[in-house]
Design an enzyme around this catalytic site. Structure first.
Site, PDB file in Angstrom:
ATOM      1  CB  THR A 146      -0.964   0.000   1.209  1.00  0.00           C
ATOM      2  OG1 THR A 146      -0.235  -0.188   2.411  1.00  0.00           O
ATOM      3  CG2 THR A 146      -2.007  -1.089   1.063  1.00  0.00           C
ATOM      4  CE  LYS A 173       0.088  -3.334   3.368  1.00  0.00           C
ATOM      5  NZ  LYS A 173      -0.694  -2.484   4.336  1.00  0.00           N
ATOM      6  CB  THR A 184      -1.699  -1.963   8.819  1.00  0.00           C
ATOM      7  OG1 THR A 184      -2.643  -1.317   9.510  1.00  0.00           O
ATOM      8  CG2 THR A 184      -2.260  -2.185   7.443  1.00  0.00           C
ATOM      9  CD  GLU A 264       1.562   5.329   6.367  1.00  0.00           C
ATOM     10  OE1 GLU A 264       1.176   5.938   7.364  1.00  0.00           O
ATOM     11  OE2 GLU A 264       0.801   4.761   5.565  1.00  0.00           O
ATOM     12  CG  ASN A 383      -0.374   8.395   8.798  1.00  0.00           C
ATOM     13  OD1 ASN A 383      -0.977   7.485   8.243  1.00  0.00           O
ATOM     14  ND2 ASN A 383       0.872   8.288   9.213  1.00  0.00           N
ATOM     15  CB  SER A 388      -5.105   4.417   5.283  1.00  0.00           C
ATOM     16  OG  SER A 388      -4.756   4.842   6.588  1.00  0.00           O
TER      17      SER A 388
END
Lengths: 388, 388
Positions: A146, A173, A184, A264, A383, A388
């Site tokens: 993602t 992932k 996640t 991220e 974010n 998401s």
């Protein structure tokens, strides 16, 4: 370096059109046996996605023939229609492969709260099945990404007591929402060792507890986290639980480290190790409290060896320790000695991406390490801009 | 609007030279009686600052004559020398005021892990005592600020059952490290009501539980948090516990709201209200889990009404609820209905600074609201650049 290294597996990853970017978004991993033994662990989030509910049932008999995974949509908080879509995905995959839908494990990742575009997934399953190959693991790894910037893969090779070789491969992932009770993250692990489902289950739970569960990027737990382990038995090797566990730990630790390394917006990967604790649980609790402190994480981003924020976080726990017996070091410099000022904080070099924080509780002999990331402008940017 | 509104109090705030900025950094609040009744609550952080240890002893007999507060240094994690410095501060204050050091309550705020410059504090105490006046509350409020952008003050006026008037005044500093078990905050509350120490203690604990403890800016708990309440009895009013509690709740709620409104780097103040909960504890747990989700907080910064991140956080709790019976609204738009997609998220307007998230558990009739802030670039900037 991937799930098709072990014998008995085929995989593929294709573009089904789920992602606006046009990147690959549908992956399939098939176990051709002879064994179809499997185990899985799932998010402990009570708001679990439709594919989690489905796959929990599928693996409950210890058998999984295939895993179909989509990125570009989490199918979480989607109600009865969402569950129907997961069911349809399994049915279609089963039909194309000539197997039972109840042996098809389904994973999804992406935006929560939107229905999957089934008009793209159903024909996509034909495409991905046609693309299956015994070296398709890397394509599968790419198709589950993602906000990951790189695909994550790992492999282990070993031998059983008789000298028969076996291997374990994995793809993962991650990127955001990494937290305890899994991140996640979707992880598919394969092995050609001949390991019964009961043993897979015990070993997998044991290994995830000290690997994926200790990767805590941002303290947020996802609705879709899944780790599934498939054993084909195709190598004929029958490793002991201990041997198999060692190999699986190596693969999972490597994947977990790669997830943290690609979280991220992060600019530092931080190992928070608590040692001389009264129990492993105490050590983990203390490390996690520090790993979850936004003030500590922002300080590391600013390359500020702010040990006061470490102690503030330690002090919120119920672990056994005396406040005036706490020692803290960062990258080898002991900046806090017996709960007070230690070596000069200017000696700490926080330029490297990898940061080691060591917390000495002086209360026992147990230890645990939690891996986390710093809190950066890019984390906030990604974010606040990415739904998401 | 401040601690010198109630009769029987004098206060002052001066520049003692602790802050590099040259701003005021030493405050003094004196209770001239006739009553000297007092109560206090402190951080539950086990790594508590030296002044917290000292002041806990001071207030244990229900009597406080004066409160001396410094900004520019937390005096936390400073070992035996730090405790000696707090003791010296109390002794000097007592000497100047002609009272006992064991009745002098001490508070500090600022950087953790550095010794206070006693060569500035000791002469500063002479200066601040000389500046005491019966309208010095505002100067005291200014002198306790750290990264606060504005001083925080509040006042309540009421009457007892006999019609005698009384007032309650408060000053507070906050900004970062706001969390449960109190924030990085120092709060001084005064009243001229005649309330015995035992009742002050009961009411103060009750009120802080539903006000300051429910302001959770960034989930980080400080080493210095202190709320102290002094009653002079100078008005002659003797309010009931209920009447006094109402007034104190109003003052504390106003100060807590101001702390959230001035939290470091925040661009939104967010009220996370959980209702129809099986218990108040469930409601608070759920609201706090959402208020602590970095992903949720970053989404609000990005003006993204991301209800999936709300449900993800709710799902991590042990509160009583069914995932398919959760409703969520943001600023009046019910974007999640029965755990799935509700009204169009585009209808939600997140432009205003104040955001209201309402979570309906459909499991009972209890409710609780946690106030928090969004996660912004400025939060990361301030907390990576400012060593605290």
């Amino acid at each position: 370096m991937t799930v098709t290294v072990p014998q008995g597996f085929r995989a593929a990853g294709v573009k089904a059109g789920l992602k606006a970017s046009g990147n690959p978004d549908l992956a399939l991993v098939v176990n051709d046996g002879p064994s179809k033994a499997a185990a899985a662990v799932f998010t402990s989030n009570r708001v679990a996605a439709a594919p989690v509910h489905w796959s929990r049932q599928v693996v409950s008999d210890g058998r999984v023939d295939a895993v179909i995974l989509n990125s570009g949509g989490a199918n979480a908080c989607t109600g009865p229609q969402g569950f129907q879509n997961t069911h349809t995905t399994a049915e279609k995959t089963a039909e194309v492969l000539g197997i039972s839908a109840t042996d098809v494990f389904v994973c999804s990742t992406g935006l929560i709260g939107e229905q999957l575009p089934m008009d793209k997934i159903v024909p996509g399953i034909d495409t991905v099945a046609a693309a299956l190959s015994d070296d398709g693991g890397a394509e599968a790894a790419a198709a589950i990404m993602t906000t990951d910037t790189v695909p994550k893969q790992a492999v282990f090779t070993g031998t059983d007591a008789e000298g028969n070789g076996f291997s374990i491969g994995g793809i993962a992932k991650g990127a955001g929402m990494l937290a305890p009770g899994l991140a996640t993250m979707l992880v598919v692990l394969t092995t050609d060792a001949d390991v019964p489902a009961e043993m897979l289950d015990v070993v997998l739970r044991d290994v995830t507890r000290v690997t994926f569960d200790r990767a805590d990027s941002d303290g947020c737990m996802s609705t879709n986290d899944t780790v599934v382990l498939l054993a084909s038995g195709a190598s004929g090797a029958v490793p002991s639980a201990e041997t198999f566990s060692e190999g699986l730990t190596q693969v999972c630790a490597e994947l977990a480290r790669k997830l943290i390394g690609d979280a991220e917006g992060a600019s530092h990967d931080i190992a928070v190790r608590t040692f001389n604790a009264a129990s492993e649980r105490d050590a983990e609790t203390v490390s996690r409290a520090v790993a979850r402190s936004n003030l500590f994480k922002a300080a590391i981003f600013g390359k500020d060896p702010n040990w006061g924020r470490v102690l503030s976080a330690v002090g919120t726990t119920d672990a056994v320790f005396e406040p005036d017996a706490l020692n803290v070091s960062m990258n080898g410099i002991q900046i806090c000695q017996n709960g007070s000022i230690g070596q000069d904080r200017k000696l700490v070099d926080l330029e490297p991406r990898e940061v080691h924080v060591e917390i000495d509780l002086q209360a026992g002999s147990a230890e645990a390490t939690i891996w986390t990331n710093d809190l950066t402008h890019d984390y906030v940017h990604e974010n606040s801009a990415y739904s998401s």
